[in-house]
Design a protein around this motif. Structure first.
Motif, mmCIF file in Angstrom:
data_model
loop_
_atom_site.group_PDB
_atom_site.id
_atom_site.type_symbol
_atom_site.label_atom_id
_atom_site.label_comp_id
_atom_site.label_asym_id
_atom_site.label_seq_id
_atom_site.Cartn_x
_atom_site.Cartn_y
_atom_site.Cartn_z
ATOM 1 N N TYR A 22 21.171 39.829 14.309
ATOM 2 C CA TYR A 22 21.267 38.066 13.774
ATOM 3 C C TYR A 22 20.735 37.837 12.243
ATOM 4 O O TYR A 22 21.231 37.110 11.453
ATOM 5 C CB TYR A 22 19.919 37.049 14.966
ATOM 6 N N TYR A 44 28.082 43.790 16.285
ATOM 7 C CA TYR A 44 26.851 44.666 17.046
ATOM 8 C C TYR A 44 27.620 45.725 17.845
ATOM 9 O O TYR A 44 27.078 46.367 17.834
ATOM 10 C CB TYR A 44 26.995 43.415 18.432
ATOM 11 N N TRP A 60 13.776 48.024 21.422
ATOM 12 C CA TRP A 60 14.014 45.892 22.233
ATOM 13 C C TRP A 60 12.197 45.779 21.430
ATOM 14 O O TRP A 60 11.191 46.729 21.363
ATOM 15 C CB TRP A 60 14.043 46.032 23.489
ATOM 16 N N ARG A 67 12.339 35.955 24.352
ATOM 17 C CA ARG A 67 13.775 36.818 24.113
ATOM 18 C C ARG A 67 13.376 38.620 24.255
ATOM 19 O O ARG A 67 12.690 38.642 23.096
ATOM 20 C CB ARG A 67 14.990 36.075 24.609
ATOM 21 N N LYS A 68 14.708 39.389 24.655
ATOM 22 C CA LYS A 68 14.301 40.787 24.246
ATOM 23 C C LYS A 68 15.458 40.815 23.116
ATOM 24 O O LYS A 68 16.645 40.066 22.651
ATOM 25 C CB LYS A 68 14.886 41.207 25.230
ATOM 26 N N ARG B 27 22.960 45.500 28.313
ATOM 27 C CA ARG B 27 22.007 45.590 26.550
ATOM 28 C C ARG B 27 23.071 45.073 25.683
ATOM 29 O O ARG B 27 22.056 44.713 24.985
ATOM 30 C CB ARG B 27 21.778 47.115 26.128
ATOM 31 N N ALA B 30 21.953 41.464 26.832
ATOM 32 C CA ALA B 30 21.096 41.048 26.344
ATOM 33 C C ALA B 30 20.172 40.828 24.727
ATOM 34 O O ALA B 30 20.073 39.939 24.852
ATOM 35 C CB ALA B 30 19.983 41.575 27.175
ATOM 36 N N GLU B 31 21.413 41.596 24.093
ATOM 37 C CA GLU B 31 21.195 41.147 22.701
ATOM 38 C C GLU B 31 21.816 40.720 21.936
ATOM 39 O O GLU B 31 21.044 39.940 21.406
ATOM 40 C CB GLU B 31 21.557 42.729 21.741
ATOM 41 N N ASP B 34 20.513 36.911 23.437
ATOM 42 C CA ASP B 34 19.585 36.583 21.779
ATOM 43 C C ASP B 34 19.940 36.025 21.008
ATOM 44 O O ASP B 34 19.768 34.690 20.683
ATOM 45 C CB ASP B 34 18.783 37.455 21.290
ATOM 46 N N HIS B 35 21.453 36.213 20.172
ATOM 47 C CA HIS B 35 21.578 36.473 18.824
ATOM 48 C C HIS B 35 22.109 34.855 19.029
ATOM 49 O O HIS B 35 21.989 33.762 18.443
ATOM 50 C CB HIS B 35 22.959 36.650 18.563
ATOM 51 N N TRP B 37 22.234 32.210 21.579
ATOM 52 C CA TRP B 37 20.270 31.272 21.580
ATOM 53 C C TRP B 37 20.404 31.182 19.763
ATOM 54 O O TRP B 37 19.170 30.486 19.096
ATOM 55 C CB TRP B 37 18.940 31.267 22.447
ATOM 56 N N GLN B 38 19.863 32.217 19.304
ATOM 57 C CA GLN B 38 18.917 31.734 17.765
ATOM 58 C C GLN B 38 20.170 30.949 17.188
ATOM 59 O O GLN B 38 19.521 30.274 16.431
ATOM 60 C CB GLN B 38 19.292 33.599 17.416
ATOM 61 N N ALA B 39 21.210 31.353 17.139
ATOM 62 C CA ALA B 39 22.435 30.674 16.732
ATOM 63 C C ALA B 39 22.797 28.983 16.548
ATOM 64 O O ALA B 39 22.952 28.141 15.561
ATOM 65 C CB ALA B 39 23.695 31.304 16.288
#
Lengths: 112, 232
Positions: A22, A44, A60, A67-68, B27, B30-31, B34-35, B37-39
């Protein structure tokens, strides 16, 4: 055209230090003054591929939200690749600039 | 607790598209969770989640882009399995030979011709397998994941599979001959507990060869699924 240079753009965004996906996207948008509007998801797979090719490493971490979060860092090979990209890009810019310079400086003779 | 809403639905869709590589799917989801929810910037409303998902792009397109690197990882794993199986078979084979020497087990003269022929096939089969495995490993480890799919990459992946298959073939020939020769030797002698050692070494060889074959089969299946996803 932008997609062809995504590797270089992502590597450049990581030049100053480790960052997560992000933050990398935000950095690209900020430093390009919004000129690079990509679907966010595009970055990504590029990060994953660069990591597989040894140009990035990742690990990680746990974000404040709990969150991870995957954080990416340039490897030595990645720094070298970025320097190479930069040199090639600079040669390209110089070549185009001199072409435009010649064109603007040239006198255009009218047909008789 | 499983959350619901546009982000959860998007992640479910992405996990389905990435099912050709379960570890990668976990993987990536999960990554990307996170993006997304940040957005949303801490806003849990449906609209902000929909906006975050819309900015992210189509899950199928994303899965396609991950596929290149995933295939390369799978091929490298098969390459490692090929090297591992070759080493395991070599160690088991040498261990058995040392055991025969320690126990002074000699084959009777009537089997000598069979033994000589078998050993020649075994030796050349194994040498061929090792040579192909080394060439295969060098080839696999020098491949790089391309930016986008092209015919050359498809050919490269297929070439890796063929090299692993050829090495597995050589190993299978070697293990089969070893099984026959060990069977003859055990048939030719009186049964004792010490015979368990060659049997155990054979089981190790068979397990290594079987593991390699199963990995190659899984790789062929994954490659087919991956390339079919690209065609749709």
């Amino acid at each position: 055209m932008l997609k062809g240079h995504l590797d270089m753009i992502v590597l450049a965004a990581l030049r100053k230090g480790p960052a997560h996906g992000y933050a990398i996207i935000q950095e690209i948008q900020r430093r390009s003054a919004g000129a690079f509007e990509l679907p966010e998801g595009t970055v990504y797979p590029v990060l994953h591929r660069l990591e597989k090719n040894g140009l990035l490493s990742s690990r990680w971490t746990i974000a404040e939200s709990g969150r991870k979060r995957r954080t990416y860092t340039l490897t030595r090979q990645g720094r070298q690749a970025l320097a190479n990209h930069r040199a090639v890009w600079q040669r390209f810019v110089d070549a185009i600039s001199s072409l435009f310079g010649e064109a603007s400086g040239a006198t255009v003779r009218p047909h008789r | 607790m499983r959350q619901s809403g546009p982000i959860a639905e998007y992640l479910d869709a992405l996990a389905r598209e990435l099912e050709f590589d379960i570890a990668l799917s976990r993987r990536v989801c999960a990554e990307i969770a996170d993006h997304l929810w940040q957005a949303t910037d801490g806003c849990l409303s449906i609209e902000s989640q929909q906006q975050a998902v819309a900015n992210f792009g189509d899950p199928r397109d994303l899965a396609r882009q991950y596929m290149m690197a995933s295939l390369l990882t799978q091929v490298r794993r098969v390459g490692l399995a090929m090297i591992g199986a070759s080493i395991a078979i070599y160690v088991a084979m040498k261990g058995r030979a040392v055991w025969y020497a320690l126990m002074q087990w000699e084959l009777s003269a009537e089997w000598e011709a069979v033994r000589a022929t078998g050993l020649a096939i075994d030796r050349y089969g194994f040498l061929a397998a090792i040579s192909i495995a080394v060439i295969g490993w060098v080839y696999i480890s020098t491949r790089r994941a391309p930016i986008r799919l092209h015919v050359t990459y498809n050919k490269e992946v297929n070439r890796c599979i063929v090299l692993c298959g050829a090495a597995a073939g050589g190993l299978i020939v070697s293990v089969t001959v070893e099984t026959v020769l060990t069977g003859i030797r055990l048939f030719d002698m009186e049964w004792c507990a010490a015979a368990l050692v060659p049997i155990l070494s054979l089981v190790i060889e068979m397990a290594a060869a079987a593991m390699l074959v199963l990995r190659i089969r899984a790789m062929i299946r994954r490659t087919a699924v991956a390339f079919s996803l690209l065609e749709t």
